[in-house]
Design a protein around this motif. Structure first.
Motif, PDB file in Angstrom:
ATOM      1  N   SER A  25       0.952  -1.231  -0.396  1.00 55.78           N
ATOM      2  CA  SER A  25      -0.066   0.014  -0.184  1.00 55.78           C
ATOM      3  C   SER A  25       0.609   1.119  -0.110  1.00 55.78           C
ATOM      4  O   SER A  25       0.484   2.292  -0.231  1.00 55.78           O
ATOM      5  CB  SER A  25      -1.525   0.162   1.137  1.00 55.78           C
ATOM      6  N   GLY A  26       2.361   1.043   0.071  1.00 53.88           N
ATOM      7  CA  GLY A  26       2.982   2.448   0.089  1.00 53.88           C
ATOM      8  C   GLY A  26       3.039   3.476   1.373  1.00 53.88           C
ATOM      9  O   GLY A  26       3.332   4.168   1.077  1.00 53.88           O
ATOM     10  N   VAL A  27       2.927   2.598   2.399  1.00 55.20           N
ATOM     11  CA  VAL A  27       2.439   3.272   3.518  1.00 55.20           C
ATOM     12  C   VAL A  27       3.995   2.912   4.680  1.00 55.20           C
ATOM     13  O   VAL A  27       4.153   1.491   4.368  1.00 55.20           O
ATOM     14  CB  VAL A  27       1.443   3.648   4.137  1.00 55.20           C
ATOM     15  N   THR A  28       3.213   2.715   5.808  1.00 54.26           N
ATOM     16  CA  THR A  28       4.510   2.292   6.577  1.00 54.26           C
ATOM     17  C   THR A  28       3.333   1.738   7.880  1.00 54.26           C
ATOM     18  O   THR A  28       2.573   2.422   8.713  1.00 54.26           O
ATOM     19  CB  THR A  28       5.161   3.326   7.915  1.00 54.26           C
ATOM     20  N   ALA A  29       4.063   0.447   7.850  1.00 53.66           N
ATOM     21  CA  ALA A  29       2.945  -0.135   9.396  1.00 53.66           C
ATOM     22  C   ALA A  29       3.345   0.125  10.639  1.00 53.66           C
ATOM     23  O   ALA A  29       4.486   0.780  11.339  1.00 53.66           O
ATOM     24  CB  ALA A  29       3.089  -1.949   9.042  1.00 53.66           C
ATOM     25  N   VAL A  30       2.495   0.670  11.368  1.00 54.50           N
ATOM     26  CA  VAL A  30       2.720   1.066  12.775  1.00 54.50           C
ATOM     27  C   VAL A  30       1.708  -0.334  13.538  1.00 54.50           C
ATOM     28  O   VAL A  30       0.866  -0.186  13.307  1.00 54.50           O
ATOM     29  CB  VAL A  30       1.901   2.279  12.847  1.00 54.50           C
ATOM     30  N   GLN A  31       2.984  -0.012  14.881  1.00 58.97           N
ATOM     31  CA  GLN A  31       1.639  -1.230  16.431  1.00 58.97           C
ATOM     32  C   GLN A  31       0.923  -0.142  16.414  1.00 58.97           C
ATOM     33  O   GLN A  31       1.214   1.310  16.574  1.00 58.97           O
ATOM     34  CB  GLN A  31       3.362  -1.426  17.120  1.00 58.97           C
ATOM     35  N   VAL A  32       0.234  -0.790  17.694  1.00 57.88           N
ATOM     36  CA  VAL A  32      -1.314  -0.407  18.103  1.00 57.88           C
ATOM     37  C   VAL A  32      -0.785   1.079  18.850  1.00 57.88           C
ATOM     38  O   VAL A  32      -1.378   1.787  18.811  1.00 57.88           O
ATOM     39  CB  VAL A  32      -1.949  -1.115  17.736  1.00 57.88           C
ATOM     40  N   LEU A  47      -6.016  -3.630   9.215  1.00 58.41           N
ATOM     41  CA  LEU A  47      -6.213  -4.234  10.983  1.00 58.41           C
ATOM     42  C   LEU A  47      -5.313  -5.353  11.165  1.00 58.41           C
ATOM     43  O   LEU A  47      -6.174  -6.184  10.115  1.00 58.41           O
ATOM     44  CB  LEU A  47      -7.279  -3.895  11.107  1.00 58.41           C
ATOM     45  N   GLY A  48      -4.583  -5.544  11.725  1.00 57.55           N
ATOM     46  CA  GLY A  48      -4.137  -7.041  12.139  1.00 57.55           C
ATOM     47  C   GLY A  48      -3.951  -7.431  13.544  1.00 57.55           C
ATOM     48  O   GLY A  48      -3.083  -7.014  14.519  1.00 57.55           O
ATOM     49  N   CYS A  49      -4.583  -8.441  13.204  1.00 57.70           N
ATOM     50  CA  CYS A  49      -4.512  -8.937  14.871  1.00 57.70           C
ATOM     51  C   CYS A  49      -4.310 -10.707  14.720  1.00 57.70           C
ATOM     52  O   CYS A  49      -5.085 -10.873  14.000  1.00 57.70           O
ATOM     53  CB  CYS A  49      -5.224  -8.213  15.308  1.00 57.70           C
ATOM     54  N   ASP A  59      -6.095  -8.930  23.549  1.00 62.42           N
ATOM     55  CA  ASP A  59      -7.282  -8.174  24.633  1.00 62.42           C
ATOM     56  C   ASP A  59      -7.074  -6.915  25.593  1.00 62.42           C
ATOM     57  O   ASP A  59      -7.505  -6.459  25.447  1.00 62.42           O
ATOM     58  CB  ASP A  59      -7.966  -9.401  25.362  1.00 62.42           C
ATOM     59  N   THR A  60      -5.713  -7.020  25.819  1.00 61.33           N
ATOM     60  CA  THR A  60      -4.871  -6.101  26.666  1.00 61.33           C
ATOM     61  C   THR A  60      -5.057  -4.827  25.217  1.00 61.33           C
ATOM     62  O   THR A  60      -5.038  -3.182  25.738  1.00 61.33           O
ATOM     63  CB  THR A  60      -3.468  -6.020  27.316  1.00 61.33           C
ATOM     64  N   GLU A  61      -4.191  -4.586  23.942  1.00 55.07           N
ATOM     65  CA  GLU A  61      -4.267  -3.432  23.502  1.00 55.07           C
ATOM     66  C   GLU A  61      -5.031  -3.501  21.973  1.00 55.07           C
ATOM     67  O   GLU A  61      -5.867  -2.245  22.011  1.00 55.07           O
ATOM     68  CB  GLU A  61      -2.354  -3.357  23.135  1.00 55.07           C
ATOM     69  N   PHE A  62      -5.341  -4.817  21.342  1.00 59.40           N
ATOM     70  CA  PHE A  62      -6.031  -4.581  19.854  1.00 59.40           C
ATOM     71  C   PHE A  62      -7.613  -4.436  20.913  1.00 59.40           C
ATOM     72  O   PHE A  62      -7.843  -3.477  19.516  1.00 59.40           O
ATOM     73  CB  PHE A  62      -5.721  -5.687  18.826  1.00 59.40           C
ATOM     74  N   GLU A  63      -7.561  -4.925  21.173  1.00 58.06           N
ATOM     75  CA  GLU A  63      -9.133  -5.234  21.517  1.00 58.06           C
ATOM     76  C   GLU A  63      -9.797  -3.962  22.046  1.00 58.06           C
ATOM     77  O   GLU A  63     -10.750  -3.008  21.586  1.00 58.06           O
ATOM     78  CB  GLU A  63      -9.898  -6.553  22.587  1.00 58.06           C
ATOM     79  N   PRO A  64      -9.474  -3.696  22.625  1.00 54.45           N
ATOM     80  CA  PRO A  64      -9.254  -1.953  22.944  1.00 54.45           C
ATOM     81  C   PRO A  64      -9.134  -1.599  22.505  1.00 54.45           C
ATOM     82  O   PRO A  64     -10.700   0.046  22.236  1.00 54.45           O
ATOM     83  CB  PRO A  64      -8.725  -1.952  24.794  1.00 54.45           C
ATOM     84  N   PHE A  65      -8.732  -0.497  21.020  1.00 55.47           N
ATOM     85  CA  PHE A  65      -8.589  -0.073  20.407  1.00 55.47           C
ATOM     86  C   PHE A  65      -9.378  -0.279  19.344  1.00 55.47           C
ATOM     87  O   PHE A  65      -9.687   0.842  18.783  1.00 55.47           O
ATOM     88  CB  PHE A  65      -7.410  -0.523  19.329  1.00 55.47           C
ATOM     89  N   PHE A  66      -9.746  -1.634  18.916  1.00 48.77           N
ATOM     90  CA  PHE A  66     -10.470  -1.405  17.537  1.00 48.77           C
ATOM     91  C   PHE A  66     -12.033  -1.104  18.600  1.00 48.77           C
ATOM     92  O   PHE A  66     -13.007  -0.374  18.173  1.00 48.77           O
ATOM     93  CB  PHE A  66     -11.312  -3.080  17.352  1.00 48.77           C
ATOM     94  N   SER A  67     -12.412  -1.517  19.207  1.00 48.13           N
ATOM     95  CA  SER A  67     -13.379  -0.942  20.583  1.00 48.13           C
ATOM     96  C   SER A  67     -13.699   0.287  20.056  1.00 48.13           C
ATOM     97  O   SER A  67     -14.808   0.697  19.827  1.00 48.13           O
ATOM     98  CB  SER A  67     -13.842  -1.758  21.957  1.00 48.13           C
TER      99      SER A  67
END
Length: 134
Positions: A25-32, A47-49, A59-67
């Motif tokens: 996609s021509g962008v840089t991936a970023v950790q959540v 979005l990758g998980c 459930d400690t970082e990604f789920e709260p972010f996605f919610s």
């Protein structure tokens, strides 16, 4: 088109997928945990998980972010990806349903999954997914 690739990875498998999607996609991936943007400002999100526990999002970082962004993704193009060790991909199907219910368009159907370490074919599919997203 403003695009972001945001992921969580515990073993590096989903990170490898994220980097390939970002390359496509021509962008840089970023950790959540490092993402500081506002998803409202993006046209497309990858979005990758990985599957965790009983086939759930981490459930400690990604789920709260996605919610927290679930109410902001209506009308956006979304690509979902992640790795798993066991099961049949239920976590991805459930996640895809949440994204669709939020009004977003999933560009890769039910999401892209790879068993454990993504092989060359999976990495190629991730690059193609990145191209398809933009």
């Amino acid at each position: 088109m403003k695009t972001a690739v945001i992921y969580w990875s515990g073993t590096g498998n989903t990170e490898a997928m994220a980097n390939a999607v970002a390359e496509g996609s021509g962008v840089t991936a970023v950790q959540v945990s490092s993402f500081e943007g506002d998803v409202s400002e993006f046209d497309a999100l990858a979005l990758g998980c990985p599957a965790m526990g009983a086939e759930e999002l981490e459930d400690t970082e990604f789920e709260p972010f996605f919610s927290g962004i679930e109410g902001k993704i209506s009308g956006k193009k979304i690509a979902l990806f992640g790795s798993y060790d066991w099961g049949d991909g239920e976590w991805m199907r459930l996640w895809a349903e949440r994204v669709k219910s939020a009004g977003a368009e999933i560009v890769n159907g039910e999401g892209l999954i790879a068993n454990n370490t993504p092989d060359d074919e999976a990495i190629a599919k991730c690059r193609e997914l990145g191209k398809k997203l933009v």
